[in-house]
Scaffold this motif. Structure first.
Motif, short mmCIF file in Angstrom:
data_model
loop_
_atom_site.label_atom_id
_atom_site.label_comp_id
_atom_site.label_asym_id
_atom_site.label_seq_id
_atom_site.Cartn_x
_atom_site.Cartn_y
_atom_site.Cartn_z
N VAL A 79 -122.72 44.48 -22.40
CA VAL A 79 -123.00 43.20 -23.04
C VAL A 79 -121.76 42.80 -23.82
O VAL A 79 -121.24 43.59 -24.62
N SER A 80 -121.28 41.58 -23.62
CA SER A 80 -120.07 41.14 -24.32
C SER A 80 -120.40 40.55 -25.68
O SER A 80 -121.52 40.07 -25.93
N ALA A 81 -119.41 40.58 -26.57
CA ALA A 81 -119.58 39.96 -27.89
C ALA A 81 -119.85 38.47 -27.75
O ALA A 81 -120.59 37.88 -28.55
N ARG A 82 -119.27 37.84 -26.74
CA ARG A 82 -119.50 36.42 -26.53
C ARG A 82 -120.96 36.14 -26.21
O ARG A 82 -121.55 35.18 -26.73
N GLU A 83 -121.56 36.96 -25.34
CA GLU A 83 -122.97 36.77 -25.01
C GLU A 83 -123.84 36.84 -26.26
O GLU A 83 -124.74 36.01 -26.45
N VAL A 84 -123.57 37.84 -27.11
CA VAL A 84 -124.37 38.00 -28.32
C VAL A 84 -124.15 36.82 -29.26
O VAL A 84 -125.10 36.31 -29.87
N ALA A 85 -122.90 36.37 -29.39
CA ALA A 85 -122.61 35.23 -30.25
C ALA A 85 -123.33 33.97 -29.76
O ALA A 85 -123.85 33.18 -30.56
N LYS A 163 -130.27 42.78 -24.53
CA LYS A 163 -128.85 42.56 -24.80
C LYS A 163 -128.53 42.81 -26.28
O LYS A 163 -127.51 43.41 -26.61
N LEU A 164 -129.42 42.36 -27.15
CA LEU A 164 -129.21 42.60 -28.58
C LEU A 164 -129.28 44.09 -28.89
O LEU A 164 -128.51 44.61 -29.70
N ARG A 165 -130.21 44.76 -28.24
CA ARG A 165 -130.37 46.21 -28.46
C ARG A 165 -129.10 46.96 -28.06
O ARG A 165 -128.62 47.84 -28.78
N LEU A 166 -128.55 46.61 -26.91
CA LEU A 166 -127.33 47.27 -26.45
C LEU A 166 -126.15 46.94 -27.36
O LEU A 166 -125.31 47.79 -27.65
#
Length: 228
Positions: A79-85, A163-166
């Protein structure tokens, strides 16, 4: 280098016991995103046959923590930082609404459940139990969506949670320097949610994960969020 897998508590060779051991290794960051889960290596470390291991890997795949690639094996999802953002940028707009819709239930029969998640987070952080702290962290936010009675909001959260969990499994060290602060933030979120103050909830949520897609979006003046 392959990580040496060990039983978390007692040796329990059932698929569920193997699942919990592998899940903990993923969520505490021992096996990083993109890391391979080699069947022969894990089976040898844990002293088990391939059958319960494969069932455990299938369960992890269903949970969204693992992806199986034909002829290559099983890998921890990346999971990329961009996805989480990007997820968090949407959450800032919809989670306050979920909190507003769930306020009646939270002020009534579900109030103890909300407060218990904060206490569970506090205990997990004090024990430095990363998988348990991630579980409590996400369970807290999930409550607003589950109790909203809004199917679209619930579907949004279900699509985000893994995704947040990972992300948290890798990023937990950025807030573990001050575990008390993370608990305080959730106490504040719980308080304004119980008051039904949507604007205050939005402000606390924005403080909970500092805004900005940061370097991920090419804006050097902003940072990607550190928390989920």
């Amino acid at each position: 280098m392959d990580h040496k897998f060990e039983w978390q508590e007692q040796r329990l060779t059932t698929p569920d016991g193997v699942y919990r051991t592998l899940r903990a290794a993923i969520l505490d960051g021992t096996v990083p995103p993109g890391g391979q889960l080699r069947e022969a290596h894990i089976a040898a470390d844990l002293g088990i046959s391939r059958s319960p291991l494969r069932e455990a890997l299938t369960k992890l795949e269903e949970e969204g923590l693992v992806v199986k690639i034909p002829y290559r094996g099983a890998f921890v999802v990346e999971v990329s930082a961009r996805e989480v953002a990007e997820i968090d940028s949407v959450r800032l707009r919809v989670e306050p609404y979920a909190a507003e819709l769930s306020a009646e239930a939270l002020r009534g029969p579900e109030r103890p459940q909300l407060l218990q998640t904060v206490e569970d987070l506090r205990r997990a952080m004090e024990k430095d139990d990363i998988p348990a702290s991630i579980d409590a962290h996400l369970r807290f936010h999930r409550l607003f969506y589950e109790l909203s009675g809004h199917g679209v909001l619930q579907s949004l959260w279900n699509g985000w949670e893994t995704k947040l969990r990972l992300h948290l499994s890798v990023d937990h060290r950025t807030y573990s320097d001050d575990p008390h602060q993370l608990v305080v933030e959730h106490e504040r979120l719980a308080a304004v949610a119980l008051e039904g103050d949507t604007d205050a909830f939005r402000q606390e949520l924005a403080a909970h994960f500092p805004m900005g897609l940061g370097a991920e979006t090419g804006d050097p003046g902003e940072r990607a969020p550190r928390r989920a």
